[in-house]
Write a protein that holds these residues in place. Structure first.
Motif, PDB file in Angstrom:
ATOM      1  N   MET A 175       0.796  -1.233   0.000  1.00 11.93           N
ATOM      2  CA  MET A 175       0.000   0.000   0.000  1.00 11.93           C
ATOM      3  C   MET A 175       0.823   1.275   0.000  1.00 11.93           C
ATOM      4  O   MET A 175       0.399   2.290  -0.541  1.00 11.93           O
ATOM      5  N   LEU A 193      -1.515   4.648  -1.653  1.00 11.29           N
ATOM      6  CA  LEU A 193      -1.947   4.841  -0.275  1.00 11.29           C
ATOM      7  C   LEU A 193      -3.077   5.849  -0.111  1.00 11.29           C
ATOM      8  O   LEU A 193      -3.984   5.610   0.706  1.00 11.29           O
ATOM      9  N   TRP A 206      -6.208   3.836  -0.874  1.00 11.43           N
ATOM     10  CA  TRP A 206      -6.524   2.896   0.201  1.00 11.43           C
ATOM     11  C   TRP A 206      -7.013   3.617   1.454  1.00 11.43           C
ATOM     12  O   TRP A 206      -7.908   3.133   2.152  1.00 11.43           O
ATOM     13  N   THR A 207      -6.445   4.770   1.722  1.00 11.65           N
ATOM     14  CA  THR A 207      -6.875   5.539   2.899  1.00 11.65           C
ATOM     15  C   THR A 207      -8.329   5.955   2.767  1.00 11.65           C
ATOM     16  O   THR A 207      -9.112   5.850   3.724  1.00 11.65           O
ATOM     17  N   LEU A 255     -10.571   2.733   3.120  1.00  8.96           N
ATOM     18  CA  LEU A 255     -10.620   2.127   4.450  1.00  8.96           C
ATOM     19  C   LEU A 255     -11.138   3.075   5.517  1.00  8.96           C
ATOM     20  O   LEU A 255     -11.961   2.687   6.359  1.00  8.96           O
ATOM     21  N   LEU A 256     -10.683   4.329   5.497  1.00  8.16           N
ATOM     22  CA  LEU A 256     -11.174   5.278   6.496  1.00  8.16           C
ATOM     23  C   LEU A 256     -12.658   5.557   6.316  1.00  8.16           C
ATOM     24  O   LEU A 256     -13.434   5.566   7.274  1.00  8.16           O
ATOM     25  N   LEU A 272      -3.381   1.604   8.622  1.00  7.60           N
ATOM     26  CA  LEU A 272      -3.060   2.806   7.844  1.00  7.60           C
ATOM     27  C   LEU A 272      -1.913   3.582   8.481  1.00  7.60           C
ATOM     28  O   LEU A 272      -1.076   4.166   7.769  1.00  7.60           O
ATOM     29  N   GLN A 286       1.296   2.079   7.320  1.00  3.03           N
ATOM     30  CA  GLN A 286       1.603   2.410   5.927  1.00  3.03           C
ATOM     31  C   GLN A 286       2.074   3.854   5.780  1.00  3.03           C
ATOM     32  O   GLN A 286       3.063   4.140   5.099  1.00  3.03           O
ATOM     33  N   TRP A 287       1.384   4.788   6.421  1.00  2.00           N
ATOM     34  CA  TRP A 287       1.759   6.193   6.308  1.00  2.00           C
ATOM     35  C   TRP A 287       3.096   6.461   6.986  1.00  2.00           C
ATOM     36  O   TRP A 287       3.884   7.309   6.527  1.00  2.00           O
TER      37      TRP A 287
END
Length: 377
Positions: A273, A279, A282-283, A286-287, A349, A352-353
């Motif tokens: 991700m 990303l 995906w954020t 998912l968020l 997340l 990943q961040w």
């Protein structure tokens, strides 16, 4: 404004709900056959695995329905791993200890060990197995039967994940949730697009001849995430890859703490991700679908959002947790992780961040005594 956000949350919660429904129907446990011809080489790279290697090898030797050999690659262990395997080999000629050569520049440790093991294997199918994975007796036979029936050159599955600590229960369930909730399995099976290829590096069966022609782990020698890149290599060459349900095929305890989980998932993040293009997407997915519903429900409870927004957000939360519950129950993971789902998404997340934005703070992923710098260092 809050109603609009709630509607967005509901929309983003429904997407994985529909995909999970289709995928849970499509992902079946392969049935072993009573007796199949051929030989499966079960290949286990091992570096300092004295706590688990004996159980892993014994479970592999208990395979039924097809002949197996078990090769363990001792990757310069400093503990009793090699001695344990030698003792097992003395008791059963199907076991062989392979000394993995020194790690060459440009290779990651697991890929190098797997390539070394493949070079010593005699079977028509290679079953790569992490050293902490315990096979069920019919697994090798079932995977080969599925590969032959489906025409897939690679078949993989996610073992049932054993989780003891809260840190594990926050992080590890995201593996199955992301695969089942966001990978369109029917589309993956109907297409050879490399981007749709996926595998779990803990348990991967590959046709030996295809492995050799495509370069196998040598073709991804510098990669950390073999579960992403090995199926892509095969698909680039025109070969089918597939996923099956794995909770009845094997068990695995990946990590034992939150710190291990954070380090382990950080190791693979930048090959999954944690890229500037992927990303943010995906954020949002998912968020919006799994964290925002809970926040809006809490906001409505404290009078910070309208009642209508609260009701829509509650519906989104029910869909989100319902999706997670279906995946959790089918894959036989701890039920308590369902309630941890929004926090688990947030933690995933954050990992990943952290890797994407602060690679120096994230540091090098230290794994089995080797250091792998994350992207950007």
């Amino acid at each position: 404004m809050t109603l609009a956000l709630a509607l967005v949350a509901l929309a983003f919660a429904l997407l994985p709900a529909f995909l999970a429904c289709a995928n849970l129907i499509a992902l079946r446990t392969p049935e072993p056959e009573a007796a199949q011809d051929g030989l499966v080489s079960i290949l286990i790279p091992a570096r300092n695995e004295e706590g688990s290697i004996a159980a892993t090898v014994r479970a592999a030797l208990a395979s039924t329905g097809i002949a197996v050999e078990v090769l363990v690659g001792d990757d310069h262990s400093t503990d009793a791993t090699a001695a344990i395997v030698r003792a097992l080999a003395e008791a059963d000629p199907r076991v062989r200890l392979v000394s993995v050569p020194a790690l060459p520049e440009g290779w990651t440790g697991k890929n190098h060990a797997c390539a070394a093991l493949a070079g010593e294997a005699r079977g028509g199918h290679l079953l790569f197995l992490d050293a902490d994975v315990t096979l069920s007796p019919g697994t090798a036979s079932g995977l080969v039967a599925h590969a032959r029936a489906s025409g897939a050159a690679l078949v993989s599955a996610v073992p049932r994940q054993i989780m003891g600590s809260v840190g594990e229960r926050l992080t590890v369930p995201m593996i199955n949730f992301l695969l089942v909730g966001y990978l369109p399995v029917p589309m993956m099976r109907a297409s050879l697009r490399p981007a749709l290829g996926a595998a779990c590096g803990q348990l991967v069966l590959v046709d030996r001849s295809v492995y050799g022609r495509t370069g196998g782990h040598g073709a991804i020698r510098g990669r950390l995430h073999d579960g992403v890149f090995l199926p892509r290599i095969l698909r680039h060459a025109g070969h089918r890859t597939d996923l099956v349900a794995g909770h009845a095929l094997a068990t695995c305890r990946m990590y034992t703490s939150f710190a291990e989980s954070w380090a382990g998932f950080s190791k693979n993040a930048h090959e999954g991700m944690a890229t500037p293009r992927a990303l943010p997407v995906w954020t949002l997915l998912l968020l919006a679908g799994h964290v925002l519903p809970l926040l809006l429900v809490l906001a409505a409870a404290f009078g910070l959002a309208t009642p209508s927004a609260g009701l829509v957000a509650l519906a989104a939360l029910v869909v989100s947790l319902g999706t997670r519950a279906a995946i959790t129950l089918v894959t036989d993971e701890p039920a308590i992780t369902i309630l941890l789902h929004p926090l688990g998404v947030a933690v995933a997340l954050a990992i990943q961040w952290n890797v994407l934005l602060a690679p120096r703070r994230a540091g090098a992923a230290v794994w089995k005594g080797r250091s792998y710098p994350v992207k950007g260092m």
